[in-house]
Enzyme design. Structure first.
Site, PDB file in Angstrom:
ATOM      1  N   GLU A 146     -13.522  10.549  23.712  1.00 23.10           N
ATOM      2  CA  GLU A 146     -14.666   9.827  24.261  1.00 23.10           C
ATOM      3  C   GLU A 146     -14.452   9.504  25.736  1.00 23.10           C
ATOM      4  OE1 GLU A 146     -17.085   5.695  23.275  1.00 23.10           O
ATOM      5  OE2 GLU A 146     -15.667   6.514  21.831  1.00 23.10           O
ATOM      6  N   GLY A 181     -15.677  -3.535  23.137  1.00 28.96           N
ATOM      7  CA  GLY A 181     -15.377  -4.735  22.401  1.00 28.96           C
ATOM      8  C   GLY A 181     -13.990  -4.731  21.811  1.00 28.96           C
ATOM      9  N   ALA A 182     -13.518  -3.555  21.352  1.00 32.57           N
ATOM     10  CA  ALA A 182     -12.215  -3.487  20.699  1.00 32.57           C
ATOM     11  C   ALA A 182     -11.166  -2.792  21.533  1.00 32.57           C
ATOM     12  CB  ALA A 182     -12.338  -2.780  19.344  1.00 32.57           C
ATOM     13  N   SER A 183     -11.555  -1.955  22.471  1.00 31.22           N
ATOM     14  CA  SER A 183     -10.547  -1.223  23.244  1.00 31.22           C
ATOM     15  C   SER A 183     -10.997  -1.041  24.682  1.00 31.22           C
ATOM     16  CB  SER A 183     -10.264   0.140  22.613  1.00 31.22           C
ATOM     17  OG  SER A 183     -11.391   0.986  22.706  1.00 31.22           O
ATOM     18  N   THR A 184     -10.061  -0.674  25.508  1.00 28.09           N
ATOM     19  CA  THR A 184     -10.372  -0.323  26.891  1.00 28.09           C
ATOM     20  C   THR A 184      -9.766   1.042  27.184  1.00 28.09           C
ATOM     21  OG1 THR A 184     -10.352  -1.130  29.181  1.00 28.09           O
ATOM     22  CG2 THR A 184      -8.339  -1.421  27.907  1.00 28.09           C
ATOM     23  N   GLN A 185     -10.387   1.787  28.081  1.00 23.55           N
ATOM     24  CA  GLN A 185      -9.979   3.164  28.353  1.00 23.55           C
ATOM     25  C   GLN A 185      -9.893   3.415  29.844  1.00 23.55           C
ATOM     26  OE1 GLN A 185     -13.313   5.180  26.610  1.00 23.55           O
ATOM     27  NE2 GLN A 185     -12.405   5.264  24.583  1.00 23.55           N
TER      28      GLN A 185
END
Length: 629
Positions: A146, A181-185
């Site tokens: 993604e 909300g749950a992760s960062t990339q």
């Protein structure tokens, strides 16, 4: 000029959103002598009207226990919407991609597989759009895939994929940051060639194709951090505060006492709400202390974890060196929401301006914030999002400056008078929700890969994403094709086998009936009894075959070897359904580190982009490129 269409459905935890795209046939463009030379040296130009998107709710993962309803209650409205936009004569040539992210990834394996098989069957049976290979077109994608799709979409919109010449090794690009909300990339091409070679094992390669058949090649580093998105960081933060309370070390012996008090410096003064945790309900009261909030959220980055492969960013995750004096990054999702909706500082990032507004907001009285909200100062955000704004803004500050090491310009460092010549007016970081009216969505990156894969190549390279060597070794991840599988694939139109089953049984019944009518007239009554007594068995066989024999090739799951409790890098507003867990883990296998919460039954939400009311884009019939902020 012949037109091509493509459909990408982003099936996240809060719902499924369809995106419809259009582009000109590249074969005709390439053969047309009047085609502009710049077009020939660029990937296909993608068009999208502002109304070519539509969302259904809730998330597709909610159909894990009722997969038979996934078409009627979820995907049918999306397909019908697409049929109103795409001309009927184009349906059979329009590929459809359904890419599931957070919610489906969190389902138990058997439910997940059954749901994906059912989606393949139902969409293939009911839709008239092009579905040749479910393994390629109906997938569960991981956060890193993604992230690369997002990088492709961003650089397309910014014009960095135009006028590509393989003989020129210096092609600048933008880095992509996404906080959900749950992760960062993060995904970016290291500016220094030496960094690419030094960290080659961690670099993925993206292959795209120009209209003239020349292949573009980009070396992209991508990583995701599960549990470091805004919503999950907020939960970890509150759990951390609770576990430091004296009551946690000296629990009450009164069984009826289940309400405790918690003071939160990241909550505006006099704001309050209830927070359930491990069977207790905590009354959280805001003290509105900006400095204390910033300091208290810093440990959540886990910068103290050992770095086995220098350099590392945070949570012990390795990454090539980032040179913010030469590199440019664009942040989406929470980077944009926090800056734009509450503090009105979206776009070019200025540390002093942003931090001053965050401090003012955090230390304001909640009654004053409510008055400002009633006056329309915060884009009509609901109270629960306003209560989270102070924490999330501080989390963004910590991730940017302590996590990714973005310098605080004019405080920690001075911007050099002369920066890299390829970028005028250098801006190290800026946030964006849309670029000149075009939504910045990772689905755009997927359709760009497909559109460029349809062009005849001048070399032996295939369009797609080649994973890094470490991903191949540790996660058994394979090449991700840009297009769809050939019709000779073992999973070709898998649902056609299912179509044949009911027809076969109908034929069998009809043949048996004819036999009794012609040769056993006296047994006609027995034939009727036979059909009645066995009809349930026939239905059972059809249903069993329907869900267990869809194809000889299992639906591709890109999360092989990863934790079942992973989610993608986009946030969910309101927060999405959660599952029980007491740990978080980095998505990259080499950094799967349990983060001890000092608790049991920790709630971890599945991850989708923070919900914000959709804004009307300015009228646009093309996804613009070459746009400068």
């Amino acid at each position: 000029m012949k037109e091509r269409y493509g459909i990408v459905i982003d099936s996240g935890s809060s719902g499924s959103r369809i995106q419809i795209y259009r582009w000109e046939d590249s074969k005709e463009l390439n053969s047309n002598k009047s085609t502009d030379d710049l077009k020939l040296k660029s990937i296909p130009q993608i068009y999208q009207e502002e109304s070519w998107t539509y969302k259904t709710t809730p998330g597709v993962s909610t159909f894990g226990d009722k997969p038979s309803k996934v078409w009627d209650d979820h995907y049918e409205p999306l397909i019908e919407y697409a049929e109103k936009i795409i001309p009927r004569e184009n349906w059979k040539d329009t590929p459809i991609f359904i890419l599931a992210t957070a919610g489906v990834r969190l389902l138990p394996t058997k439910k997940k597989e059954k749901l994906m098989k059912t989606i393949c069957y139902e969409v293939g049976k009911e839709s008239k759009f092009k579905l040749d290979n479910c393994a390629d077109q109906i997938q569960i994608i991981d956060g890193e895939t993604e992230g690369i799709y997002g990088w492709i979409g961003l650089n397309y919109l910014m014009g960095q994929l135009d006028n590509y010449d393989s003989k020129n090794s210096n092609h600048p690009s933008y880095g992509f940051m996404d906080m959900g909300g749950a992760s960062t990339q993060i995904s970016f091409v290291p500016n220094k060639k030496t960094e690419i070679e030094k960290h080659r094992d961690d670099i993925s390669t993206v292959y795209l194709r120009n209209v003239n058949g020349q292949t573009q090649q980009w070396d992209v580093f991508v990583s995701t951090w599960l549990g470091f998105g805004a919503n999950e960081a907020r939960k970890r933060y509150l759990n951390q505060l609770i576990n430091l309370l004296p009551e946690r070390n000296n629990p009450s012996t009164d069984d009826d006492f289940n309400t405790l008090k918690l003071t939160d410096p990241c909550l505006p003064k006099n704001a309050k709400y209830e927070y359930p945790y491990q069977g207790f309900t905590y009354n959280v009261f805001g003290s509105g202390n900006y400095e204390q909030c910033l300091k208290t959220t810093y440990p959540l980055l886990l910068k103290n974890l050992p770095c086995t492969d220098e350099p590392c960013l945070f949570n012990g995750v390795h990454a090539p060196e980032i040179d913010f004096f030469k590199d440019k990054f664009v942040g989406v999702s929470e980077y944009w929401y926090s800056a734009n909706d509450v503090f009105h500082t979206g776009g070019e990032y200025n540390f002093l301006k942003f931090s001053e507004k965050v401090k003012l907001f955090c230390e304001s009285d909640w009654s004053d914030i409510q008055k400002n909200s009633a006056n329309g100062d915060y884009n009509n955000l609901p109270d629960d999002l306003l209560k989270d704004a102070c924490f999330k803004a501080n989390w963004v500050l910590n991730v940017l400056h302590e996590g990714f090491n973005l310098p605080r310009i004019d405080i920690e460092a001075k911007m050099p008078d002369k920066v890299v010549e390829d970028f005028d007016n250098h801006i190290p970081f800026q946030s964006a929700g849309a670029i000149k009216g075009s939504e910045l969505s990772w689905t755009l990156g997927k359709i760009i890969l497909y559109a460029s894969s349809q062009i005849k190549s001048n070399d032996d390279l295939k369009v797609g994403i080649k994973p890094s060597d470490n991903e191949v070794k540790l996660e058994n991840k394979k090449f991700i094709p840009g297009g769809i599988g050939s019709k000779s694939s073992s999973s070709e139109r898998d649902y056609e086998t299912l179509h044949a089953l009911p027809i076969f049984f109908i034929f069998l019944i009809a043949a048996t009936g004819v036999y009794f009518l012609l040769y056993k007239k006296s047994s006609l009554k027995n034939f009727g009894n036979l059909i009645t007594s066995n009809i349930s068995k026939i239905k059972s066989k059809i249903n069993n075959y329907r869900y267990t024999r869809i194809s000889t090739q299992e639906i591709s799951v890109l999360e092989e070897g990863r934790s079942e409790a992973q989610s993608n890098g986009t946030s969910s507003r309101p927060q999405s359904p959660s599952i029980g867990d007491n740990s978080f883990a980095g998505l990259r296998t080499r950094s799967l580190i349990n983060l001890n919460q000092g608790s049991q039954g920790q709630q971890i939400s599945s991850n989708e982009n923070s919900f914000r009311p959709k804004k009307k884009f300015s009228s646009t019939s093309i996804i613009f490129r070459s746009f400068k902020f």
